[in-house]
Every structure is written in C-alpha cells, then in structure tokens.
Design a protein around this motif. Structure first.
Motif, PDB file in Angstrom:
ATOM      1  N   UNK A  90      40.944  40.655  23.509  1.00  0.00           N
ATOM      2  CA  UNK A  90      40.799  39.780  24.679  1.00  0.00           C
ATOM      3  C   UNK A  90      39.556  40.049  25.516  1.00  0.00           C
ATOM      4  N   UNK A  91      39.112  41.314  25.574  1.00  0.00           N
ATOM      5  CA  UNK A  91      37.915  41.638  26.360  1.00  0.00           C
ATOM      6  C   UNK A  91      36.688  40.937  25.777  1.00  0.00           C
ATOM      7  N   UNK A 123      39.679  38.716  37.186  1.00  0.00           N
ATOM      8  CA  UNK A 123      40.717  37.733  36.870  1.00  0.00           C
ATOM      9  C   UNK A 123      41.068  37.701  35.386  1.00  0.00           C
ATOM     10  N   UNK A 124      40.087  37.538  34.465  1.00  0.00           N
ATOM     11  CA  UNK A 124      40.486  37.482  33.042  1.00  0.00           C
ATOM     12  C   UNK A 124      41.073  38.795  32.531  1.00  0.00           C
ATOM     13  N   UNK A 125      40.626  39.940  33.069  1.00  0.00           N
ATOM     14  CA  UNK A 125      41.182  41.222  32.634  1.00  0.00           C
ATOM     15  C   UNK A 125      42.656  41.309  33.033  1.00  0.00           C
ATOM     16  N   UNK A 126      42.970  40.971  34.295  1.00  0.00           N
ATOM     17  CA  UNK A 126      44.356  40.985  34.757  1.00  0.00           C
ATOM     18  C   UNK A 126      45.195  39.952  34.003  1.00  0.00           C
ATOM     19  N   UNK A 127      44.612  38.764  33.782  1.00  0.00           N
ATOM     20  CA  UNK A 127      45.308  37.685  33.073  1.00  0.00           C
ATOM     21  C   UNK A 127      45.706  38.134  31.673  1.00  0.00           C
ATOM     22  N   UNK A 128      44.734  38.667  30.926  1.00  0.00           N
ATOM     23  CA  UNK A 128      45.007  39.078  29.547  1.00  0.00           C
ATOM     24  C   UNK A 128      45.960  40.279  29.494  1.00  0.00           C
ATOM     25  N   UNK A 129      45.771  41.231  30.420  1.00  0.00           N
ATOM     26  CA  UNK A 129      46.624  42.421  30.432  1.00  0.00           C
ATOM     27  C   UNK A 129      48.070  42.051  30.760  1.00  0.00           C
TER      28      UNK A 129
END
Length: 305
Positions: free
Chosen positions: A33-34, A79-85
């Motif tokens: 995801x990263x 945002x995308x890091x929290x979203x994917x995690x």
C-alpha cells in the motif's frame, strides 16, 4: 451557481475516489500500500505540474509554502497511511462507514474554529447521509474481526486529517487557485511516500509489472489523484468545507456500483435505498428554506439601493 458547481465537483471527486478503490484492490496483490500511494500521488503530481506551470494565478506565495507543504503532508501522506493501515484491522464496510463521519467531523471542527456556522438543516443533512452509507453497507457490517475497533479509530483519525485539510486549505486555494495549490501539496505528500517506499524496498515488485498493473497505476494517478483532488480543491474554493466533505459518502456507493457492474457483485435493495438516502441528505444540506432565500434576496436588494 458557484456553490452548486462546487457541490457537483465534490460529488464527482468522491465518485472517482470510489472507482479508484477497484484499482487499489487490484494493485494490492502486486505491490504494498505504501508504494501504491507513492505511484498514485507521484503520477498525479507529474500530470498536474504542466497545468500549474501555465496557470495565470501562479504558485502559492513563499509565505504560504510552509503551510501548503504541511497540508500536503497531512492529506497526501498521513491520510493514505492511516487509511491503508486501518484496513489491516477492520473490514472494508466498517472502514467506509467510519470514513463517512468526515462531514460530521468537518462540521464540528469548522464550528469550533469559527470558520463555518452550524445550522440545523446542514446537521440534519449530514446525519441522513451517514445513515444512507450505513444502509448501503448493511450486509458488510454484520461481522468484524477481533480488534476491529483499532482499524475503526485509525479510519476516523484519517477522516480527521481530511477534515482539517479541507478547513485549513480554503484560504490558500483562494489565493493561488486549485491547480497550483493541489500540485504543491501533492508534491510534498508524494515525496514523503516515495522516500518511505524506497527505504522499505517497496518498489522491488515493479520489475514484474505487466500492462494491467501499469494501467491500474496510471489510472490511480490520472483519475484517482490528479483529477479527484483537483476537483476537491475546486469545490473548496466555491463552497463550505462541510458541504464538500458530505460528498465523501458517495465514495462507498460508487465503489459498490463498480463492484456490481464490473465484478458481478449482487445489487441488493439496501444499496439502492442507501443511494437514495445519501443523495436526499446532500439535497437537505445544500438547499435552503424558502424564507431564508427570500431574506437573502431582500438584503441584496437593500444593498443595491
């Protein structure tokens, strides 16, 4: 009409975000995801850059650079890091419902910061849209893995990042325009994600990419980043952060429709009911009562006199 165009742009932005979920699901099997975030916002930045360079309003002023870069890191990295995690711990349906708290968070934070007035009609519309999302995702909310609350909290934290971005970015977008602002902010987030991906060796599987994987990555960059977040900034320039944030409830609806159309997933009654309820909520929040409109017209006439 300016506010109407803003709301329509926000709805289209969120619908495109919903279709991007399909491309993301496909790429998750090939790359982490990263790296997906790095591709998405890196390609998005490269596509927006030529438009920003010819933009008449120019880049954000130097005094705005620290704030724009900070907002970019908040929205295009945190945002995308929290979203994917979050999706590691919770289900997609629960995550989508948690994300749909965005308009409620935006409205509450905007009222607390004094940037937006809290109204009964807007509050009612926001609550109706959240109910609509819950109805649409009804079949996916019944089961939850152990510790799903952690993922739910992460998704709410991601929504809070998005709410703060929507509120704080508005004055900068007005000064420099949606394209230059989004380009600079996206560049900051993309640079952070690329560096993190390089450090983790996340790009190693790219050597085995075929045409389908490259198509998915380019789609995410062009439509899931460049166009989606340009439309988001365009909307923020023309209407309130809460009305823009309300459109995110269209995201899981669009994702469900894509699944029904392209993946053969069943189109159940609750999805149809949820779609109707979500758009009813948006209509409630974006329309004004007759007396209020007449009062505004009277004030406008008084100013003209």
């Amino acid at each position: 009409m300016g506010e109407t165009w803003g709301v329509l742009a926000a709805v289209l932005s969120s619908a495109l975000g919903g279709t991007s979920i399909g491309a993301t699901r496909y790429l998750v099997g090939a790359i982490d995801p990263l790296a997906i975030g790095a591709f998405r916002f890196g390609i998005g930045f490269l596509l927006l850059l030529p438009l920003a360079l010819i933009e008449e309003r120019g880049w954000p002023g130097r005094r705005d650079w620290p704030a724009v870069i900070g907002l970019g890191l908040l929205f295009f990295a945190a945002f995308p890091i929290l979203f994917n995690a979050s999706l590691i711990f919770t289900t997609a349906a629960r995550g989508a419902l948690a994300l749909s708290t965005l308009p409620l968070l935006t409205m509450a934070v905007g009222a607390a910061l004094g940037s937006e007035r809290l109204t009964l009609r807007k509050t009612t519309g926001v609550l109706v849209t959240i109910v609509g999302v819950a109805m649409a995702l009804l079949s996916g909310l019944s089961g939850a893995p152990d510790g799903a609350w952690r993922g739910d909290l992460m998704m709410i934290a991601a929504a809070l990042c998005m709410a703060l971005y929507s509120i704080w970015s508005k004055p900068f977008i007005r000064r420099s325009g949606p394209i230059p602002f989004t380009t600079m902010a996206m560049a900051a987030g993309a640079a952070c994600l690329v560096l993190a991906s390089l450090a983790r060796g996340s790009f190693a599987p790219v050597a085995a990419f075929g045409a389908a994987q490259w198509f998915g990555a380019i789609y995410l960059g062009a439509f899931g980043a460049a166009l989606t977040f340009y439309l988001w900034a365009f909307a923020l320039e023309r209407t309130t952060p809460t009305l823009v944030a309300m459109s995110v409830t269209v995201n899981p609806i669009a994702a469900s429709l894509v699944g029904a159309t392209l993946l053969g997933e069943p189109l159940r009654w609750n999805l149809v009911a949820g779609i109707v309820t979500v758009f009813a909520g948006i209509w409630i929040a974006t329309t004004q009562s007759g007396p209020k409109k007449l009062g505004e017209a009277d004030r406008a006439l008084q100013k003209m006199r």
